[in-house]
Design an enzyme around this catalytic site. Structure first.
Site, PDB file in Angstrom:
ATOM      1  CG  ASP A  47      -1.758   1.149   1.291  1.00 21.73           C
ATOM      2  OD1 ASP A  47      -2.732   1.151   0.977  1.00 21.73           O
ATOM      3  OD2 ASP A  47      -1.115   2.339   1.910  1.00 21.73           O
ATOM      4  CE1 TYR A  52       0.576   7.846   2.748  1.00 20.42           C
ATOM      5  CE2 TYR A  52       1.057   5.777   1.920  1.00 20.42           C
ATOM      6  CZ  TYR A  52       0.137   6.390   2.754  1.00 20.42           C
ATOM      7  OH  TYR A  52      -0.736   6.102   3.163  1.00 20.42           O
ATOM      8  CE  LYS A  81      -3.876   4.663   0.845  1.00 17.25           C
ATOM      9  NZ  LYS A  81      -2.544   4.418   0.909  1.00 17.25           N
ATOM     10  CG  HIS A 121      -4.731   9.698   0.635  1.00 16.74           C
ATOM     11  ND1 HIS A 121      -3.413   9.599   0.249  1.00 16.74           N
ATOM     12  CD2 HIS A 121      -4.711   9.632   2.066  1.00 16.74           C
ATOM     13  CE1 HIS A 121      -2.660   9.139   1.550  1.00 16.74           C
ATOM     14  NE2 HIS A 121      -3.536   9.201   2.496  1.00 16.74           N
TER      15      HIS A 121
END
Length: 304
Positions: A47, A52, A81, A121
């Site tokens: 994931d 990120y 996401k 997200h």
């Protein structure tokens, strides 16, 4: 029950591994080795997310892990996401076309033709939320995403999709642990076949995001160790982390533990061999403290 092989249905053609490897707060330069190690350890779900800033490293780790273990792309479930854009943070919410472009950018960074799950997200898209969701429906139609969903969505945000007459998300990834059980939201999701994925499953641990720079949102009053989980874990002969992760899976939630430590990485996957009793599950139901501590959905009308 062999939890390593356990999956939850997302749609008629997609099964979600019960335990995934989370990559939040893993730097892109460290992500390749971490993801490769996770795959070698036995994780079959990875994931990540655009925000990120590690999709390139994650993709490298996936390729390395597949090669080292003689696996095919179809053997790994990959989630990423869309960052929807947050007006309150000075960003413009993404339009339909920008959402399509963002997914394509994530695929390029990951080095993949498709992801198994693509999520919005957060509900920060405001007036563009429905357009973003329409774009995800198109991404599924064209095969860029095998399944689609949302993250951090409250019931109000899910009802907005229903009110627009659109298919509901297949997944909602939300903060879930004994201190934030979201029973009403989970019931609403179950009634509509929306699969829950839990993040921050280990938030009740005193060591959760304790290191410098870990961006912990844990209030000071919650940072003290809560011995109840240590006692329960000892009762079952497992670690506190294993107990909390098993609690999530026993409730029907896929979980996303993260560790760069090879020993803990393996422990977080070794969740079979015990079942939490009905009495202890009832005890934990009484520990709910309401809203989450890693992410606050707040008043859903404020995220507009």
């Amino acid at each position: 029950m062999n939890i390593t092989q356990l999956t939850f249905p997302v749609n008629p053609t997609t099964q979600l591994p019960a335990v995934g490897f989370g990559t939040y707060l893993i730097d892109s330069k460290d992500a390749a080795e971490a993801v490769s190690q996770a795959i070698s350890t036995g994780y079959r779900h990875v994931d990540t997310a655009a925000v990120y800033n590690n999709e390139e490293g994650v993709g490298e780790g996936i390729r390395k892990g597949l090669q080292l273990n003689g696996l095919n792309r179809e053997d790994i479930f990959v989630t990423t996401k869309l960052w929807p854009g947050a007006a309150e943070w000075g960003e413009k919410p993404k339009t339909y076309e920008q959402t399509l472009g963002a997914c394509q950018n994530s695929l390029q960074l990951l080095g993949l033709d498709y992801v198994d799950l693509y999520l919005i997200h957060s509900p920060h898209g405001g007036s563009q939320r429905i357009n973003e969701w329409k774009a995800l429906l198109e991404l599924k139609k064209t095969g860029k995403a095998r399944s689609i969903g949302v993250s951090n969505y409250s019931q109000v945000h899910l009802e907005e999709i229903a009110a627009a007459g659109l298919p509901m998300p297949e997944v909602n990834q939300i903060e879930l642990h004994p201190w934030s059980q979201k029973t009403d939201l989970i019931k609403y999701m179950q009634e509509r076949d929306i699969t829950p994925i839990a993040y921050s499953s280990l938030a009740p641990l005193s060591t959760w995001r304790a290191a410098a720079g870990q961006d912990s949102a844990k209030p000071d009053e919650l940072k003290a160790g809560d011995t109840v989980f240590a006692e329960l874990a000892s009762k079952y002969g497992v670690t506190e982390a294993q107990f909390l992760l098993h609690w999530g899976i026993q409730n029907g939630f896929a979980v996303l533990p993260k560790s760069l430590n090879p020993v803990r990485m393996r422990q977080n996957l070794e969740l079979s061999g015990f079942e939490i009793s009905a009495a202890d599950m009832a005890l934990i139901r009484g520990m709910d403290r309401g809203a989450g501590i890693a992410w606050s959905m707040g008043d859903p009308t404020e995220v507009s």
